[in-house]
Every structure is written in structure tokens, then in C-alpha cells.
Design an enzyme around this catalytic site. Structure first.
Site, PDB file in Angstrom:
ATOM      1  N   CYS A   1       0.795  -1.147  -0.026  1.00 50.93           N
ATOM      2  CA  CYS A   1       0.124  -0.092  -0.078  1.00 50.93           C
ATOM      3  C   CYS A   1       0.775   1.164  -0.025  1.00 50.93           C
ATOM      4  O   CYS A   1       0.341   2.432  -0.262  1.00 50.93           O
ATOM      5  CB  CYS A   1      -1.037  -0.027   1.138  1.00 50.93           C
ATOM      6  SG  CYS A   1      -2.161  -1.469   1.198  1.00 50.93           S
TER       7      CYS A   1
ATOM      8  N   HIS B   1      -9.139   3.518  -1.771  1.00 48.38           N
ATOM      9  CA  HIS B   1      -7.674   2.979  -1.616  1.00 48.38           C
ATOM     10  C   HIS B   1      -7.162   2.216  -2.965  1.00 48.38           C
ATOM     11  O   HIS B   1      -7.014   1.068  -2.968  1.00 48.38           O
ATOM     12  CB  HIS B   1      -7.681   2.378  -0.337  1.00 48.38           C
ATOM     13  CG  HIS B   1      -6.292   1.807  -0.119  1.00 48.38           C
ATOM     14  ND1 HIS B   1      -5.027   2.321  -0.859  1.00 48.38           N
ATOM     15  CD2 HIS B   1      -5.923   0.723   0.604  1.00 48.38           C
ATOM     16  CE1 HIS B   1      -4.061   1.845  -0.137  1.00 48.38           C
ATOM     17  NE2 HIS B   1      -4.462   0.905   0.772  1.00 48.38           N
TER      18      HIS B   1
ATOM     19  N   CYS C   1       0.311   2.095   6.441  1.00 44.88           N
ATOM     20  CA  CYS C   1       0.468   0.695   6.677  1.00 44.88           C
ATOM     21  C   CYS C   1       0.599  -0.090   5.390  1.00 44.88           C
ATOM     22  O   CYS C   1       0.087   0.401   4.606  1.00 44.88           O
ATOM     23  CB  CYS C   1      -0.591   0.356   7.618  1.00 44.88           C
ATOM     24  SG  CYS C   1      -2.370   0.221   6.961  1.00 44.88           S
TER      25      CYS C   1
END
Length: 400
Positions: free
Chosen positions: A96, A353, A383
Site C-alpha cells: 500500500c 484506496h 501501513c
């Protein structure tokens, strides 16, 4: 710091696409990811007026490097846009944090003198390249990792449940946070706060100008009716004490999106007559417990503040990626940051996201927010799968 003789990496401009729902029928689902990023790159160059032939490198975060995203999407996007062939590109994957790592590498290249001008970008079409499709049915861990963490590492959703359990975060707290994300993002959209960071995207169905993912009017009562999504029999047996709380409503949305920013040395910006919007003050990356997986933003925050020589009170706004509501809430418990300084324009729960693009999207939104409030410093952290995190501090160069 400015005036010390070091080379500063500055951000001249930053743009993003609208966020589309990452599923069939989403407003960006008809656009190939290469063409999506190409449109964002062209918009960035048009806004800045920089000669594209002067760009030294294109650094692009992308997680799902299979199918339509398998052929170095930054290079393909640059060529698709009709831009000069001599400019190279590279694809970066740190889960990510891929987009944020692209920005890290661009800034580090400038500071080191390897680049005068670079573009840091990210792209992910989760409707066309589903999450996990690069893995397929293969085992990515091998015998050593499986033995070390027997009976094995966990899906991120289970880690989100463990974080919520360990930090004693209630289902109500998670849902309240998720509703807040939508409310803040809806307010930002209605007030025009996203207007200067968002560029229009042409699709087969017309031009898209606004985020599709925000759900105005989201309430905790509506969210409370959603079932937990990770409580399968294998994991309930492994973790019998868990009170399952993570739902589709208090987790980030799958999304399609792209974002890009122009990074260069302060000296080059001055020579070109450009007025940079922000400066990269410090960055950090670290690892943490891969079973809890989502806790590394805490040590990454401490590390980047130490690198910058700043303290929490110096930071006007924090962007902590909303992979799951338990992530920013656990981080907030650790640092005691007031609500109005944490994800002030909503986050991935509302905006979505798009994995490889999210780090650049966060920075783009953070810079605009700092400019609007007159804040000097902002921090963002992501994260990442495997128990890692990136953190970065940016300085609004328009602050007085």
C-alpha cells in the site's frame, strides 16, 4: 533545512484523478490503467508548463503488476501520452506504500543529485486488475516464513481485527470513525476543497470530474447493520476471543485511481521560474510485527519526526491511511492527536484506496489542506502488508 547548502527536493505541483469504485461498472472501469495514468501525467505537465523532455525519470507505484498493469505502467503511460521516448520509467511495489515510496525515491534522487526533475506517481485499476490477482493460487511465503509464524501469516482483515481487539476499539468506535470519514470527504467535495487537486478523466461514458466513492449521509446506524466480513471458521477457531468488528463499511473501499506530482531540486525550480508548493522535509520506512501487520505507522511516525527534528505539536495535519478504521484509531491512541488534525478531509474509507496510487493521493490532499489552513508541516503514513510502513513530513512553502 533551507539555507544550509543541502539540495532540497520540492514539489512543484500534484494532481490526482477522481476516485472510481473498483468494480465492474465503476466510473473509471472502462479506462485501461495505462490510459488513466497517461491522462494524469498530461494534466500535471500542462499545469506546470515543464518541458516533458527535461524529466529525468518517472517513478510509479503499482501493486497489482499483472495483466494490464504488468508492462511497467509508468513507461506505457508516458508513451501513450505521446511524450518523449528518451524519458524512462520504473515501477515500484511496497504494497500500500508503493506510491509514497515512489515519492521517497524521487526526493532522494533529487537530494543525491541523480535527478534534477522527476515525476512520482501511482496507479491502480482494481476493477480491471483485482487485488491479489498477481499472486493467483501461488504460495508467496515459502516454508521459512510459514514455520516462523506458524500456523501462518494472516490476511490484512484479520490483522485489522487483532489491532481493534488489542487496542480495545469497539465496533461502535470503528463505525463512528467511518461515518466521520464520509462526512469530512463529503464536506470537502461540496466546498470545492478537492477541486484544484482533481483533474478530469475521459472515459467511454463521458468525462469524470468528481469522486464516485464518497457516500454523503452515511450514518453509524446504517453502518451498524453491516456484517463482519472476516469471521470465517478457520480464523474464528484460531482466534476464539475476537469479537469480530471489521465490515465493508469501516474498511477502505476498492478503487480505481491515479495521481502524480512533479518533484525537482529547489535550484532547478528557481531557474525555471517555478514556485514550488511543498518541500520534502524527511521520510522514513520501518517494519513491525507482520502478524498485527498494520501497526508500523506508529514506529514510522516516531522515526520520521526524529529525522525531521520535529515534535507532534509542530504538525498541522496528519494523514494516516484508512486501510481499516482500526489503523488510524490505534495510531491516534498512541499519539493523542486531536480529531481535527487527523485525516481532516476524510480518507480511504470514503475516498477509496487504489493501492499503488494512495501514497501520492494522500500527499496531494495533504498539501492542498495545508495551503487552505495556512499550516506549515504535514505528515502522512501508510501501513503496508507484511508489517511495514512509510512516513513522510512535507512543508507547505506558502506558510508564513
Amino acid at each position: 533545512m533551507p539555507g544550509t547548502g543541502r539540495t532540497d527536493a520540492v514539489i512543484v505541483d500534484a494532481v490526482r484523478s477522481p476516485m472510481g469504485r473498483g468494480r465492474a461498472g465503476g466510473m473509471l472501469s472502462t479506462v485501461h490503467p495505462v490510459d488513466l495514468l497517461a491522462q494524469v501525467l498530461v494534466a500535471l505537465l500542462e499545469r506546470t508548463g515543464v518541458d516533458p523532455g527535461a524529466v529525468d525519470d518517472i517513478l510509479v507505484g503499482c501493486v497489482g503488476q499483472s495483466g494490464e498493469q504488468s508492462a511497467n505502467p509508468g513507461r506505457m503511460a508516458w508513451l501513450a501520452a505521446g511524450l518523449p521516448e528518451h524519458v524512462p520509467a520504473v515501477t515500484i511495489e511496497r504494497k500500500c506504500g508503493s506510491g509514497q515510496q515512489a515519492l521517497d525515491f524521487a526526493a532522494q534522487g533529487v537530494v543525491a543529485g541523480a535527478y534534477d526533475i522527476a515525476i512520482a506517481a501511482g496507479v491502480e485499476s482494481m476493477s480491471r486488475v483485482p487485488m491479489g490477482s498477481a499472486r493467483g493460487d501461488a504460495d508467496p511465503y515459502g516454508a521459512g516464513v510459514t514455520a516462523r509464524y506458524a500456523p501462518g501469516l494472516l490476511p490484512q482483515g484479520i490483522s485489522a481485527e487483532l489491532v481493534a481487539h488489542d487496542r480495545k476499539l469497539s465496533r461502535a468506535a470503528l463505525d463512528e470513525y467511518a461515518a466521520r470519514s464520509h462526512a469530512l470527504a463529503a464536506h470537502a467535495a461540496a466546498s470545492g476543497a478537492f477541486a484544484r487537486e482533481t483533474v478530469p478523466i475521459r472515459t467511454a461514458k463521458g468525462v469524470v470530474t468528481a469522486d464516485e466513492t464518497i457516500r454523503p449521509g452515511t450514518t453509524t446506524a446504517r453502518l451498524a447493520g453491516l456484517p463482519p466480513v472476516f469471521a470465517d471458521s478457520a480464523h474464528t477457531a484460531r482466534f476464539p476471543a475476537l469479537d469480530w468488528k471489521i465490515t465493508a463499511g469501516n474498511a477502505s473501499q476498492l478503487a480505481d485511481g491515479a495521481a502524480a506530482m512533479l518533484v525537482m531540486s529547489a535550484r532547478r525550480a528557481a531557474a525555471l521560474g517555478l514556485r514550488p508548493r511543498a518541500r520534502v522535509v524527511a521520510s522514513a520506512v520501518c517494519g513491525d510485527d507482520p502478524l498485527l501487520m498494520l501497526t508500523a505507522p506508529v514506529p514510522a511516525t516516531r522515526l520520521v519526526l526524529r529525522h525531521a527534528g520535529l515534535v507532534r505539536a509542530d504538525i498541522a495535519a496528519f494523514e494516516v491511511n484508512e486501510a481499516f478504521a482500526s489503523v488510524p484509531l490505534a495510531w491516534q491512541l498512541e499519539f493523542g492527536v486531536p480529531d481535527d488534525r487527523l485525516n481532516p478531509r476524510g480518507g480511504a474509507i470514503a475516498l477509496g484506496h487504489p493501492l499503488g496510487a494512495s501514497g501520492i493521493r494522500l500527499a496531494t490532499t495533504l498539501i492542498a489542506h495545508l495551503e487552505d489552513i495556512g499550516g506549515r508541516y504535514g505528515m502522512q503514513t501508510m501501513c503496508e502488508a507484511g508489517g511495514m510502513a512509510n512516513a513522510m513530513i512535507l512543508e507547505n512553502l506558502g506558510a508564513t
